[in-house]
Design a protein around this motif. Structure first.
Motif, PDB file in Angstrom:
ATOM      1  N   LEU A 248       0.809  -1.217   0.000  1.00 18.17           N
ATOM      2  CA  LEU A 248       0.000   0.000   0.000  1.00 18.17           C
ATOM      3  C   LEU A 248       0.844   1.270   0.000  1.00 18.17           C
ATOM      4  O   LEU A 248       0.519   2.241  -0.681  1.00 18.17           O
ATOM      5  CB  LEU A 248      -0.945  -0.007   1.209  1.00 18.17           C
ATOM      6  CG  LEU A 248      -2.041  -1.075   1.182  1.00 18.17           C
ATOM      7  CD1 LEU A 248      -2.779  -1.106   2.510  1.00 18.17           C
ATOM      8  CD2 LEU A 248      -3.013  -0.825   0.031  1.00 18.17           C
ATOM      9  N   ALA A 252       0.170   3.590  -3.218  1.00 19.47           N
ATOM     10  CA  ALA A 252      -0.549   4.835  -2.899  1.00 19.47           C
ATOM     11  C   ALA A 252       0.386   5.795  -2.176  1.00 19.47           C
ATOM     12  O   ALA A 252      -0.003   6.450  -1.207  1.00 19.47           O
ATOM     13  CB  ALA A 252      -1.783   4.520  -2.047  1.00 19.47           C
ATOM     14  N   LYS A 255      -0.256   9.263  -0.337  1.00 17.19           N
ATOM     15  CA  LYS A 255      -1.704   9.514  -0.350  1.00 17.19           C
ATOM     16  C   LYS A 255      -2.319   8.856   0.886  1.00 17.19           C
ATOM     17  O   LYS A 255      -1.721   7.950   1.490  1.00 17.19           O
ATOM     18  CB  LYS A 255      -2.332   8.973  -1.629  1.00 17.19           C
ATOM     19  CG  LYS A 255      -1.889   9.710  -2.892  1.00 17.19           C
ATOM     20  CD  LYS A 255      -2.628   9.171  -4.110  1.00 17.19           C
ATOM     21  CE  LYS A 255      -2.305  10.007  -5.349  1.00 17.19           C
ATOM     22  NZ  LYS A 255      -0.910   9.862  -5.763  1.00 17.19           N
ATOM     23  N   ALA A 257      -4.491   6.550   1.385  1.00 22.15           N
ATOM     24  CA  ALA A 257      -4.608   5.082   1.339  1.00 22.15           C
ATOM     25  C   ALA A 257      -3.265   4.389   1.516  1.00 22.15           C
ATOM     26  O   ALA A 257      -3.219   3.167   1.703  1.00 22.15           O
ATOM     27  CB  ALA A 257      -5.239   4.639   0.020  1.00 22.15           C
ATOM     28  N   GLY A 258      -2.165   5.152   1.459  1.00 22.62           N
ATOM     29  CA  GLY A 258      -0.841   4.576   1.606  1.00 22.62           C
ATOM     30  C   GLY A 258      -0.130   5.012   2.865  1.00 22.62           C
ATOM     31  O   GLY A 258       1.091   4.874   2.970  1.00 22.62           O
ATOM     32  N   ASN A 269      -9.109  -0.789   3.791  1.00 19.08           N
ATOM     33  CA  ASN A 269      -8.379   0.138   2.932  1.00 19.08           C
ATOM     34  C   ASN A 269      -9.076   0.288   1.571  1.00 19.08           C
ATOM     35  O   ASN A 269      -9.479  -0.698   0.960  1.00 19.08           O
ATOM     36  CB  ASN A 269      -6.953  -0.386   2.732  1.00 19.08           C
ATOM     37  CG  ASN A 269      -6.114   0.527   1.871  1.00 19.08           C
ATOM     38  OD1 ASN A 269      -6.165   0.460   0.653  1.00 19.08           O
ATOM     39  ND2 ASN A 269      -5.337   1.389   2.515  1.00 19.08           N
ATOM     40  N   LEU A 271      -7.905   1.069  -1.436  1.00 16.35           N
ATOM     41  CA  LEU A 271      -7.195   0.456  -2.555  1.00 16.35           C
ATOM     42  C   LEU A 271      -7.300  -1.063  -2.502  1.00 16.35           C
ATOM     43  O   LEU A 271      -7.446  -1.715  -3.545  1.00 16.35           O
ATOM     44  CB  LEU A 271      -5.734   0.895  -2.557  1.00 16.35           C
ATOM     45  CG  LEU A 271      -4.874   0.382  -3.716  1.00 16.35           C
ATOM     46  CD1 LEU A 271      -5.512   0.700  -5.066  1.00 16.35           C
ATOM     47  CD2 LEU A 271      -3.463   0.967  -3.632  1.00 16.35           C
ATOM     48  N   SER A 295      -6.196   7.572  -8.615  1.00 15.13           N
ATOM     49  CA  SER A 295      -5.734   8.644  -7.735  1.00 15.13           C
ATOM     50  C   SER A 295      -6.815   9.059  -6.744  1.00 15.13           C
ATOM     51  O   SER A 295      -6.543   9.286  -5.561  1.00 15.13           O
ATOM     52  CB  SER A 295      -5.298   9.849  -8.576  1.00 15.13           C
ATOM     53  OG  SER A 295      -4.822  10.896  -7.751  1.00 15.13           O
ATOM     54  N   CYS A 298      -7.247   6.505  -3.954  1.00 11.34           N
ATOM     55  CA  CYS A 298      -6.184   6.562  -2.957  1.00 11.34           C
ATOM     56  C   CYS A 298      -6.245   7.798  -2.066  1.00 11.34           C
ATOM     57  O   CYS A 298      -5.497   7.892  -1.081  1.00 11.34           O
ATOM     58  CB  CYS A 298      -4.827   6.500  -3.648  1.00 11.34           C
ATOM     59  SG  CYS A 298      -4.485   4.915  -4.440  1.00 11.34           S
TER      60      CYS A 298
END
Length: 354
Positions: A248, A252, A255, A257-258, A269, A271, A295, A298
């Motif tokens: 992740l 991502a 971002k 989500a990361g 999550n 993603l 994008s 994320c």
């Protein structure tokens, strides 16, 4: 709704009719023998009242929980809820007695039987297939079932692995540090140097048997290492079935989500869910380049369809799972001896290679 007031979603004494064709003691001579009785294996499978066995055009999705949890409680506030509300997936799950704390090879028997039972009763093309989602140790049980019950491979359209520890975890030594320390069987199986892990990965077991999407977090507090080339969740693809490995924090990067995602939070999550949807809809591994507006996906911290309470309750699985692990009996002073069929399989693989 995933949760129905009149249903005990964690029940492991479920009653189901016989399948149209016998599945026990096995469907193929190549498959490992079951050590558990068929009624025990079948009773652990929880089939919601609205489950359609493929008659509604949706893909059946078998949810396999992690150590210390039943499928109902593990997935109620994440993938179970999302799939139940989706137009493409129909969820059911395993509530394995002992909350997945028993030895991992026995847990895998429930997975192998469930795959055959659901596809035997499903409508649609022959042979029918389903998708499998695993979390934590549930992924080891799935990969073990695919390895030692090879007849299951034709029944699985894709495998989505969340927070997997295919190579074990260094963190397991915190609960099973040295030999003769009382430990939970499934935790012994997940130590980095466990015989179970070495046997699972041997003879091509470190590669996917079916199209696989593995999603994991570098900040996983339970599974380590979990980043880069040494990530425990990483699967190879020597059979060319299709594999996507998604860290992740890489996919991502910078971002929401990361950012920091725990072992449990990966199930919520955005993603991870987007890749799972892509995999189930397309019948293969999820692909980042097929996700519409990646994008934008994320830029969220949780999957669309989940709320903050869902995220909090998903995170709370850590405490309840640990409690189940600590209270599980009987404890063992070392890893259990693996089933005899693993040695036979090794001998057959040796003959085949020669």
């Amino acid at each position: 709704m995933f949760l129905r007031k009149k249903e005990n979603i964690n029940c492991h004494e479920n009653q189901h009719p016989d399948p149209p064709t016998p599945l026990f003691p096995g469907v193929s001579q190549q498959d490992a023998p079951y050590s558990l009785a068929e009624d025990i294996l079948r009773a652990a499978l929880y089939i919601p009242a609205g489950f359609a066995f493929g008659a509604d055009g949706k893909t059946a999705v078998l949810l396999v929980p992690g150590t210390g949890t039943y499928g109902g409680e593990a997935y109620e506030h994440n993938f179970g809820k999302l799939l139940a509300a989706s137009a493409f997936g129909d969820p059911l799950w395993l509530n394995i007695p002992g909350r997945m704390c028993d030895a991992s090879p026995r847990n895998a028997e429930f997975v192998a039987y469930a795959i055959h039972y659901i596809t035997a009763r499903s409508a649609g093309p022959s042979p029918a297939s389903l998708a499998v989602v695993g979390w934590s140790q549930g992924n080891l049980a799935v990969q073990w079932a695919l390895k030692y019950w090879p007849s299951t491979r034709a029944r699985v359209s894709n495998f989505i692995a969340l927070s997997a520890d295919f190579a074990g975890t260094l963190q397991a030594w915190g609960l099973c540090p040295v030999k003769n320390t009382p430990g939970t069987p499934a935790v012994w199986n997940q130590t980095r140097n466990a015989s179970f892990i070495a046997t699972l990965r041997a003879d091509g077991g470190d590669s996917a048997y079916v199209p696989t999407t593995s999603v994991y977090s570098a900040t996983d507090e339970v599974v380590q290492p979990q980043s880069g080339a040494r990530a425990s969740a990483l699967l190879r693809d020597e059979r060319n079935v299709g594999v996507t490995n998604c860290e992740l924090q890489v996919a991502a990067r910078l971002k929401p989500a990361g950012m920091v995602y725990s072992h449990e939070a990966v199930m919520a999550n955005p993603l991870a869910w987007a890749l799972a949807e892509d995999a189930i809809r397309n019948g293969g591994p999820g692909q980042l380049d097929r996700i519409q507006d990646l994008s934008a996906v994320c830029m969220h911290t949780k999957a669309a369809g989940l709320n903050m309470l869902d995220m909090a309750l998903t995170q709370s699985l850590a405490a309840s799972a640990l409690k189940s692990i600590l209270l599980y009996l009987p404890k063992r002073g070392q890893e259990e001896v693996l089933p005899s069929y693993t040695q036979l399989n090794k001998e057959l693989e040796s003959i085949h290679r020669s």
